[in-house]
Design an enzyme around this catalytic site. Structure first.
Site, PDB file in Angstrom:
ATOM      1  N   ARG A 109      46.141  37.371  10.823  1.00 24.57           N
ATOM      2  CA  ARG A 109      47.334  37.976  10.922  1.00 24.57           C
ATOM      3  C   ARG A 109      47.581  38.102  12.488  1.00 24.57           C
ATOM      4  O   ARG A 109      46.926  38.913  12.923  1.00 24.57           O
ATOM      5  CB  ARG A 109      47.498  39.101   9.983  1.00 24.57           C
ATOM      6  CG  ARG A 109      48.866  40.157  10.544  1.00 24.57           C
ATOM      7  CD  ARG A 109      48.963  41.169   9.401  1.00 24.57           C
ATOM      8  NE  ARG A 109      49.605  40.668   8.373  1.00 24.57           N
ATOM      9  CZ  ARG A 109      50.270  41.478   7.489  1.00 24.57           C
ATOM     10  NH1 ARG A 109      50.605  42.794   7.620  1.00 24.57           N
ATOM     11  NH2 ARG A 109      50.893  41.049   6.378  1.00 24.57           N
ATOM     12  N   HIS A 136      55.468  33.768   6.860  1.00 23.57           N
ATOM     13  CA  HIS A 136      54.558  34.544   6.139  1.00 23.57           C
ATOM     14  C   HIS A 136      54.397  33.990   4.621  1.00 23.57           C
ATOM     15  O   HIS A 136      55.047  34.374   3.590  1.00 23.57           O
ATOM     16  CB  HIS A 136      55.205  35.843   5.871  1.00 23.57           C
ATOM     17  CG  HIS A 136      54.197  37.025   5.170  1.00 23.57           C
ATOM     18  ND1 HIS A 136      53.034  36.718   4.955  1.00 23.57           N
ATOM     19  CD2 HIS A 136      54.623  38.161   5.022  1.00 23.57           C
ATOM     20  CE1 HIS A 136      52.398  37.858   4.659  1.00 23.57           C
ATOM     21  NE2 HIS A 136      53.161  38.936   4.573  1.00 23.57           N
ATOM     22  N   ASP A 224      64.015  42.601   3.753  1.00 22.07           N
ATOM     23  CA  ASP A 224      62.960  42.996   4.345  1.00 22.07           C
ATOM     24  C   ASP A 224      63.404  43.990   5.353  1.00 22.07           C
ATOM     25  O   ASP A 224      64.226  44.127   5.673  1.00 22.07           O
ATOM     26  CB  ASP A 224      62.241  41.977   5.041  1.00 22.07           C
ATOM     27  CG  ASP A 224      60.946  42.223   5.675  1.00 22.07           C
ATOM     28  OD1 ASP A 224      60.341  43.339   5.153  1.00 22.07           O
ATOM     29  OD2 ASP A 224      60.368  41.286   6.374  1.00 22.07           O
ATOM     30  N   CYS A 263      59.124  42.177   0.397  1.00 21.44           N
ATOM     31  CA  CYS A 263      57.679  42.049   0.677  1.00 21.44           C
ATOM     32  C   CYS A 263      56.908  43.435   0.612  1.00 21.44           C
ATOM     33  O   CYS A 263      55.672  43.672   0.467  1.00 21.44           O
ATOM     34  CB  CYS A 263      57.549  41.213   1.653  1.00 21.44           C
ATOM     35  SG  CYS A 263      58.130  41.907   3.347  1.00 21.44           S
ATOM     36  N   ARG A 291      50.470  39.131  -4.754  1.00 23.61           N
ATOM     37  CA  ARG A 291      49.963  38.853  -3.681  1.00 23.61           C
ATOM     38  C   ARG A 291      48.446  38.543  -3.832  1.00 23.61           C
ATOM     39  O   ARG A 291      47.995  37.614  -3.436  1.00 23.61           O
ATOM     40  CB  ARG A 291      49.674  39.741  -2.523  1.00 23.61           C
ATOM     41  CG  ARG A 291      51.326  40.219  -2.105  1.00 23.61           C
ATOM     42  CD  ARG A 291      51.898  39.289  -1.162  1.00 23.61           C
ATOM     43  NE  ARG A 291      51.010  38.686  -0.151  1.00 23.61           N
ATOM     44  CZ  ARG A 291      50.816  39.276   0.934  1.00 23.61           C
ATOM     45  NH1 ARG A 291      51.647  40.272   1.343  1.00 23.61           N
ATOM     46  NH2 ARG A 291      50.129  38.926   1.892  1.00 23.61           N
TER      47      ARG A 291
HETATM   48  N1   CP Z   1      53.956  42.357   2.695  1.00 25.15           N
HETATM   49  C1   CP Z   1      52.883  42.643   3.392  1.00 25.15           C
HETATM   50  O1   CP Z   1      52.274  41.481   3.859  1.00 25.15           O
HETATM   51  O2   CP Z   1      52.189  43.667   3.335  1.00 25.15           O
HETATM   52  P1   CP Z   1      51.212  44.396   4.610  1.00 25.15           P
HETATM   53  O3   CP Z   1      51.844  44.124   5.884  1.00 25.15           O
HETATM   54  O4   CP Z   1      50.788  45.577   4.103  1.00 25.15           O
HETATM   55  O5   CP Z   1      50.032  43.418   4.564  1.00 25.15           O
HETATM   56  N1  NVA Z   2      58.824  41.039   8.622  1.00 29.99           N
HETATM   57  C1  NVA Z   2      57.810  41.954   8.704  1.00 29.99           C
HETATM   58  C2  NVA Z   2      56.786  41.639   7.212  1.00 29.99           C
HETATM   59  C3  NVA Z   2      55.924  42.659   6.928  1.00 29.99           C
HETATM   60  C4  NVA Z   2      55.018  42.363   5.813  1.00 29.99           C
HETATM   61  C5  NVA Z   2      56.993  42.133   9.792  1.00 29.99           C
HETATM   62  O1  NVA Z   2      56.820  41.048  10.343  1.00 29.99           O
HETATM   63  O2  NVA Z   2      56.554  43.306  10.254  1.00 29.99           O
END
Ligand code: CP
Ligand code: NVA
Length: 309
Positions: A109, A136, A224, A263, A291
């Site tokens: 990530r 994502h 989101d 999400c 997930r």
């Molecule tokens: N939706 C999602 O990826 O959540 P986190 O940021 O908590 O991993």
């Molecule tokens: N768009 C958001 C998604 C988090 C899971 C971000 O990148 O912070």
């Protein structure tokens, strides 16, 4: 076998993605009733270790990948930027080579998508996208699983996206192109997805300015956060987003059996009202749980246990 990285949904292609979704749904049903930490009967990843590299915060991705490995009979460990040498400037390429000697797969990530690609270019084990500023994909595998489990078939659906043209939208658009559903994104001026992102929809994705136009007759409504990780909390952006808030009045323009997805983490009163996200059309809790099930299938695909597609 060529190392199978899961950098985006297109890494698996339509057939690979269909196989992943089938596996996720089957395995979830097969282990119903088992304690969460109990391994699946066949423990298909026994002895395997997943390294999880986090340069951004996470709740769902971190816990669901860890539990996914446990249920598949393997284990996972976490490296974060703050406490690893990545945070002191060790290169992504060197980190990839080193982790490949200890672990069987790497989940990343990070911010810049190029870092994920660099990790994959230098790793000799599968690399999985756990979110970048661009996309994502693991989230959208879980979303597709949730839609299928709600009884809808993917081809021909109208999926409406409201709000920021962000990383999650990129993966929804890509999914539309692969699984043949339409994506209509309503985003304010200045926050629309770029053309090359819309092109991932292979002609099935478009962007409109009007929220009602996107949601009219939609089967699935997705939104989101308006401020993603790494972005400034700008009042100007929040003001531009306000007409795109998912409200009961907007939901009424969708199909009566439409479902709502997010999400998470969510900001009630910003991108969605509490009535919608906590209401009867919302599938956010199965979506979050999926997930886990979706990523087990992604991991099995990376290890060659699901047909490449
Ligand atoms: N939706 C999602 O990826 O959540 P986190 O940021 O908590 O991993
Ligand atoms: N768009 C958001 C998604 C988090 C899971 C971000 O990148 O912070």
């Amino acid at each position: 076998m060529k190392t199978r990285h899961f950098l985006d949904l297109s890494s698996a292609g339509p057939d690979g993605l269909a196989g992943i979704l089938h596996d996720a749904i089957e395995r979830k049903a097969a282990r119903k009733g088992l304690p969460k930490g109990a391994p699946d009967a066949d423990a298909p990843l026994a002895g395997r270790v997943l390294a999880m590299v986090f340069e951004k915060n996470s709740t769902r991705t971190r816990v669901s990948f860890d539990m996914a490995m446990r249920q598949l009979g393997g284990s996972a460990l976490v490296l974060d930027a703050a406490t690893s040498q990545l945070g002191r400037g060790e290169t992504v390429a060197d980190t990839a080579r080193v982790l490949s000697g200890y672990c069987d797969a790497i989940m990343v990530r990070t911010d810049d998508h190029a870092k994920l690609e660099e990790m994959a270019a230098h790793a000799s084990v599968p690399v999985i996208n756990g979110l970048t500023d661009l996309s994502h994909p693991c989230q959208i595998v879980a979303d597709l699983q949730t839609i299928l489990e709600s009884g809808k078939a993917l081809p021909g659906l109208k999926v409406a996206w409201l709000g920021d043209g962000n990383n999650v939208l990129t993966s929804i658009v890509e999914a539309g192109g692969l699984m043949q559903f339409d994506v209509v994104a309503a985003c304010p001026q200045g926050y629309q997805p770029p053309e090359d992102v819309l092109a991932r929809g292979r002609g099935r994705a478009r962007c409109v300015a009007n929220a009602r136009e996107a949601i009219e007759g939609a089967d699935v409504i997705v939104t989101d956060t308006w401020i993603s990780m790494g972005q400034d909390h700008a009042e100007q952006k929040l003001a531009a987003m306000m007409p795109y808030q998912v409200t009961p009045a907007l939901m009424a323009a969708a199909k009566p059996d439409a479902c709502f997805l997010h999400c998470l983490p969510a900001h009630r009163g910003e991108e969605v009202t509490a009535e919608v996200i906590d209401g009867p059309q919302s599938l956010i809790w199965p979506e979050a749980e999926n997930r886990l099930h979706a990523q087990k299938a992604v991991l099995r695909w990376c290890f060659g246990q699901i047909a490449a597609g």
